[in-house]
Design a protein around this motif. Structure first.
Motif, PDB file in Angstrom:
ATOM      1  N   GLU A   1       8.937  31.755  11.359  1.00 30.12           N
ATOM      2  CA  GLU A   1       8.757  32.246   9.991  1.00 30.12           C
ATOM      3  C   GLU A   1       7.373  31.913   9.464  1.00 30.12           C
ATOM      4  O   GLU A   1       6.858  30.818   9.689  1.00 30.12           O
ATOM      5  CB  GLU A   1       9.815  31.648   9.060  1.00 30.12           C
ATOM      6  N   GLY A   2       6.797  32.870   8.749  1.00 30.23           N
ATOM      7  CA  GLY A   2       5.534  32.663   8.065  1.00 30.23           C
ATOM      8  C   GLY A   2       5.662  33.118   6.622  1.00 30.23           C
ATOM      9  O   GLY A   2       6.631  33.793   6.256  1.00 30.23           O
ATOM     10  N   VAL A   3       4.698  32.748   5.797  1.00 30.22           N
ATOM     11  CA  VAL A   3       4.713  33.127   4.388  1.00 30.22           C
ATOM     12  C   VAL A   3       3.901  34.407   4.211  1.00 30.22           C
ATOM     13  O   VAL A   3       2.729  34.464   4.587  1.00 30.22           O
ATOM     14  CB  VAL A   3       4.132  32.006   3.511  1.00 30.22           C
ATOM     15  N   ASP A   4       4.529  35.424   3.663  1.00 33.95           N
ATOM     16  CA  ASP A   4       3.858  36.694   3.431  1.00 33.95           C
ATOM     17  C   ASP A   4       2.825  36.525   2.315  1.00 33.95           C
ATOM     18  O   ASP A   4       3.169  36.076   1.222  1.00 33.95           O
ATOM     19  CB  ASP A   4       4.896  37.748   3.036  1.00 33.95           C
ATOM     20  N   PRO A   5       1.565  36.868   2.550  1.00 29.01           N
ATOM     21  CA  PRO A   5       0.554  36.685   1.504  1.00 29.01           C
ATOM     22  C   PRO A   5       0.864  37.525   0.267  1.00 29.01           C
ATOM     23  O   PRO A   5       1.375  38.639   0.362  1.00 29.01           O
ATOM     24  CB  PRO A   5      -0.737  37.178   2.172  1.00 29.01           C
ATOM     25  N   ALA A   6       0.552  36.980  -0.890  1.00 29.87           N
ATOM     26  CA  ALA A   6       0.735  37.718  -2.141  1.00 29.87           C
ATOM     27  C   ALA A   6      -0.348  38.779  -2.274  1.00 29.87           C
ATOM     28  O   ALA A   6      -1.419  38.681  -1.666  1.00 29.87           O
ATOM     29  CB  ALA A   6       0.678  36.755  -3.321  1.00 29.87           C
ATOM     30  N   ARG A   7      -0.071  39.814  -3.071  1.00 31.00           N
ATOM     31  CA  ARG A   7      -1.087  40.830  -3.341  1.00 31.00           C
ATOM     32  C   ARG A   7      -0.942  41.338  -4.769  1.00 31.00           C
ATOM     33  O   ARG A   7       0.130  41.241  -5.372  1.00 31.00           O
ATOM     34  CB  ARG A   7      -0.990  42.002  -2.357  1.00 31.00           C
ATOM     35  N   ASP A   8      -2.008  41.867  -5.292  1.00 31.64           N
ATOM     36  CA  ASP A   8      -2.046  42.434  -6.633  1.00 31.64           C
ATOM     37  C   ASP A   8      -1.272  43.747  -6.635  1.00 31.64           C
ATOM     38  O   ASP A   8      -1.579  44.650  -5.861  1.00 31.64           O
ATOM     39  CB  ASP A   8      -3.506  42.663  -7.042  1.00 31.64           C
ATOM     40  N   ARG A   9      -0.254  43.861  -7.489  1.00 31.55           N
ATOM     41  CA  ARG A   9       0.569  45.069  -7.533  1.00 31.55           C
ATOM     42  C   ARG A   9      -0.025  46.149  -8.427  1.00 31.55           C
ATOM     43  O   ARG A   9       0.439  47.288  -8.405  1.00 31.55           O
ATOM     44  CB  ARG A   9       1.975  44.712  -8.028  1.00 31.55           C
ATOM     45  N   THR A  10      -1.018  45.805  -9.221  1.00 33.52           N
ATOM     46  CA  THR A  10      -1.664  46.799 -10.089  1.00 33.52           C
ATOM     47  C   THR A  10      -3.177  46.695  -9.942  1.00 33.52           C
ATOM     48  O   THR A  10      -3.895  46.385 -10.895  1.00 33.52           O
ATOM     49  CB  THR A  10      -1.255  46.584 -11.555  1.00 33.52           C
ATOM     50  N   PRO A  11      -3.700  46.939  -8.740  1.00 29.38           N
ATOM     51  CA  PRO A  11      -5.130  46.730  -8.502  1.00 29.38           C
ATOM     52  C   PRO A  11      -5.984  47.878  -9.032  1.00 29.38           C
ATOM     53  O   PRO A  11      -5.548  49.028  -9.109  1.00 29.38           O
ATOM     54  CB  PRO A  11      -5.208  46.671  -6.977  1.00 29.38           C
ATOM     55  N   ALA A  12      -7.226  47.546  -9.365  1.00 29.18           N
ATOM     56  CA  ALA A  12      -8.189  48.589  -9.734  1.00 29.18           C
ATOM     57  C   ALA A  12      -8.634  49.344  -8.492  1.00 29.18           C
ATOM     58  O   ALA A  12      -8.819  50.564  -8.519  1.00 29.18           O
ATOM     59  CB  ALA A  12      -9.391  47.952 -10.435  1.00 29.18           C
ATOM     60  N   ASP A  13      -8.780  48.630  -7.373  1.00 32.92           N
ATOM     61  CA  ASP A  13      -9.166  49.236  -6.095  1.00 32.92           C
ATOM     62  C   ASP A  13      -7.970  49.160  -5.156  1.00 32.92           C
ATOM     63  O   ASP A  13      -7.800  48.182  -4.428  1.00 32.92           O
ATOM     64  CB  ASP A  13     -10.376  48.499  -5.515  1.00 32.92           C
ATOM     65  N   TYR A  14      -7.136  50.189  -5.186  1.00 31.66           N
ATOM     66  CA  TYR A  14      -5.897  50.157  -4.416  1.00 31.66           C
ATOM     67  C   TYR A  14      -6.161  50.063  -2.912  1.00 31.66           C
ATOM     68  O   TYR A  14      -5.589  49.213  -2.221  1.00 31.66           O
ATOM     69  CB  TYR A  14      -5.059  51.396  -4.728  1.00 31.66           C
ATOM     70  N   GLN A  15      -7.035  50.947  -2.391  1.00 27.26           N
ATOM     71  CA  GLN A  15      -7.289  50.964  -0.954  1.00 27.26           C
ATOM     72  C   GLN A  15      -7.881  49.641  -0.487  1.00 27.26           C
ATOM     73  O   GLN A  15      -7.494  49.100   0.545  1.00 27.26           O
ATOM     74  CB  GLN A  15      -8.242  52.122  -0.614  1.00 27.26           C
ATOM     75  N   GLY A  16      -8.843  49.105  -1.251  1.00 26.60           N
ATOM     76  CA  GLY A  16      -9.454  47.838  -0.870  1.00 26.60           C
ATOM     77  C   GLY A  16      -8.476  46.682  -0.922  1.00 26.60           C
ATOM     78  O   GLY A  16      -8.500  45.790  -0.061  1.00 26.60           O
ATOM     79  N   THR A  17      -7.607  46.687  -1.932  1.00 26.76           N
ATOM     80  CA  THR A  17      -6.606  45.629  -2.061  1.00 26.76           C
ATOM     81  C   THR A  17      -5.635  45.643  -0.896  1.00 26.76           C
ATOM     82  O   THR A  17      -5.289  44.592  -0.340  1.00 26.76           O
ATOM     83  CB  THR A  17      -5.845  45.778  -3.389  1.00 26.76           C
ATOM     84  N   ILE A  18      -5.173  46.835  -0.508  1.00 30.45           N
ATOM     85  CA  ILE A  18      -4.242  46.951   0.623  1.00 30.45           C
ATOM     86  C   ILE A  18      -4.909  46.520   1.916  1.00 30.45           C
ATOM     87  O   ILE A  18      -4.306  45.830   2.746  1.00 30.45           O
ATOM     88  CB  ILE A  18      -3.713  48.391   0.739  1.00 30.45           C
ATOM     89  N   ALA A  19      -6.182  46.907   2.117  1.00 26.58           N
ATOM     90  CA  ALA A  19      -6.892  46.513   3.333  1.00 26.58           C
ATOM     91  C   ALA A  19      -7.017  44.994   3.423  1.00 26.58           C
ATOM     92  O   ALA A  19      -6.821  44.399   4.493  1.00 26.58           O
ATOM     93  CB  ALA A  19      -8.262  47.167   3.366  1.00 26.58           C
ATOM     94  N   ASP A  20      -7.338  44.353   2.293  1.00 26.18           N
ATOM     95  CA  ASP A  20      -7.450  42.898   2.277  1.00 26.18           C
ATOM     96  C   ASP A  20      -6.113  42.232   2.538  1.00 26.18           C
ATOM     97  O   ASP A  20      -6.026  41.248   3.289  1.00 26.18           O
ATOM     98  CB  ASP A  20      -7.995  42.452   0.921  1.00 26.18           C
ATOM     99  N   TRP A  21      -5.052  42.771   1.929  1.00 24.27           N
ATOM    100  CA  TRP A  21      -3.702  42.210   2.131  1.00 24.27           C
ATOM    101  C   TRP A  21      -3.275  42.335   3.589  1.00 24.27           C
ATOM    102  O   TRP A  21      -2.746  41.380   4.177  1.00 24.27           O
ATOM    103  CB  TRP A  21      -2.726  42.936   1.212  1.00 24.27           C
ATOM    104  N   ARG A  22      -3.521  43.491   4.196  1.00 24.75           N
ATOM    105  CA  ARG A  22      -3.155  43.662   5.606  1.00 24.75           C
ATOM    106  C   ARG A  22      -3.941  42.707   6.496  1.00 24.75           C
ATOM    107  O   ARG A  22      -3.401  42.171   7.476  1.00 24.75           O
ATOM    108  CB  ARG A  22      -3.390  45.109   6.040  1.00 24.75           C
ATOM    109  N   HIS A  23      -5.195  42.496   6.164  1.00 25.86           N
ATOM    110  CA  HIS A  23      -6.003  41.573   6.957  1.00 25.86           C
ATOM    111  C   HIS A  23      -5.422  40.158   6.879  1.00 25.86           C
ATOM    112  O   HIS A  23      -5.299  39.469   7.904  1.00 25.86           O
ATOM    113  CB  HIS A  23      -7.442  41.585   6.467  1.00 25.86           C
ATOM    114  N   ARG A  24      -5.049  39.727   5.681  1.00 21.43           N
ATOM    115  CA  ARG A  24      -4.471  38.386   5.534  1.00 21.43           C
ATOM    116  C   ARG A  24      -3.117  38.301   6.237  1.00 21.43           C
ATOM    117  O   ARG A  24      -2.768  37.267   6.824  1.00 21.43           O
ATOM    118  CB  ARG A  24      -4.351  38.032   4.053  1.00 21.43           C
ATOM    119  N   ARG A  25      -2.347  39.394   6.194  1.00 15.83           N
ATOM    120  CA  ARG A  25      -1.073  39.408   6.926  1.00 15.83           C
ATOM    121  C   ARG A  25      -1.315  39.314   8.432  1.00 15.83           C
ATOM    122  O   ARG A  25      -0.549  38.668   9.158  1.00 15.83           O
ATOM    123  CB  ARG A  25      -0.297  40.699   6.630  1.00 15.83           C
TER     124      ARG A  25
END
Length: 251
Positions: A63-87
């Motif tokens: 088990e690992g801890v799923d990284p948190a992410r901003d659910r209402t980002p100004a830059d949606y694509q960039g936020t998702i890319a960063d979240w996937r990278h941390r995952r």
């Protein structure tokens, strides 16, 4: 060489598990789970049931801890890319630490791994870094889209006409795609369907589970009910997964 399965486990009904998926679970040494917190505990419970029903007695869970992410980002694509990278970093650490040479690991993915899921992209990113080596295979599952159409007893497309799977964000920003009158919308936090009162909607939440909710009808007539039902269900469970087919009338 280590091997990893990305296994689609269906939209929530254990009976949706395919024979291919059950066999892969039975070959698994280590199951990888990213913990999303107590609010998502019920989402992990189905995985535990499937591991117990079809897995080896010697199976292990990492088990690992799923990284948190901003659910209402100004830059949606960039936020998702960063979240996937941390995952991908969390996932790579789990694989490196817990999956031994010659062993098989698995990710049990809601629905179908090729639709609205990031596991494949995350594994590709890990392999591209070249530090952690493995081979992987994807096993399809019953998607929420398929479950929705089956529950409402409707086809997704009309004769000779296309349909499109899209997001609530795109529907809100752009409306119906050009030349398409039937759209399947996934995880619409904005409830973008309310801008289309003349369309028909076939809506479902927690598809395939004991908490399943279904609504259908003309948007102008059922929108308020769907909005209230969705809000109440989200408050009660702490999370919601919903999908709907939005269909413009014949022209």
């Amino acid at each position: 060489m280590r091997k990893i399965y990305v296994i689609g486990i269906g939209a929530g009904n254990p009976d949706h598990l395919t024979l291919q998926a059950a066999k892969a679970i039975g070959r698994t040494d280590v199951f990888f789970v990213l913990d999303k917190g107590e609010a998502k505990e019920s989402m992990i419970e189905l995985r535990r049931r499937l591991m117990k029903a079809y897995g080896r007695p010697s199976r292990r869970i990492a088990e690992g801890v799923d990284p948190a992410r901003d659910r209402t980002p100004a830059d949606y694509q960039g936020t998702i890319a960063d979240w996937r990278h941390r995952r991908s970093e969390v996932t790579e650490a789990l694989i490196s630490e817990h999956l031994l040479d010659g062993e098989t690991g698995s990710f049990l993915v809601w629905g179908d791994p090729s639709l609205y899921d990031s596991t494949i992209a995350i594994l590709d990113e890990i392999l591209a870094r070249g530090q952690t080596l493995f081979e992987y295979a994807v096993i399809p599952g019953v998607s929420s889209v398929s479950a929705l159409a089956a529950k409402h007893r409707v086809p997704l497309n009309r004769v000779g006409r296309p349909f499109q799977v899209t997001t609530g964000r795109r529907l809100a920003d752009e409306g119906f795609p050009d030349g398409v009158d039937d759209v399947v919308v996934m995880l619409d936090a904005q409830q973008a369907f309310t801008a289309h009162p003349d369309a028909d909607i076939y809506w479902g939440a927690y598809l395939g589970t004991e908490d399943e909710i279904l609504r259908s009808g003309r948007v102008s007539e059922v929108a308020d009910d769907i909005l209230a039902t969705r809000a109440e269900a989200r408050a009660r469970h702490g999370w919601i997964m919903d999908t709907y087919l939005l269909r413009r009338p014949e022209r």
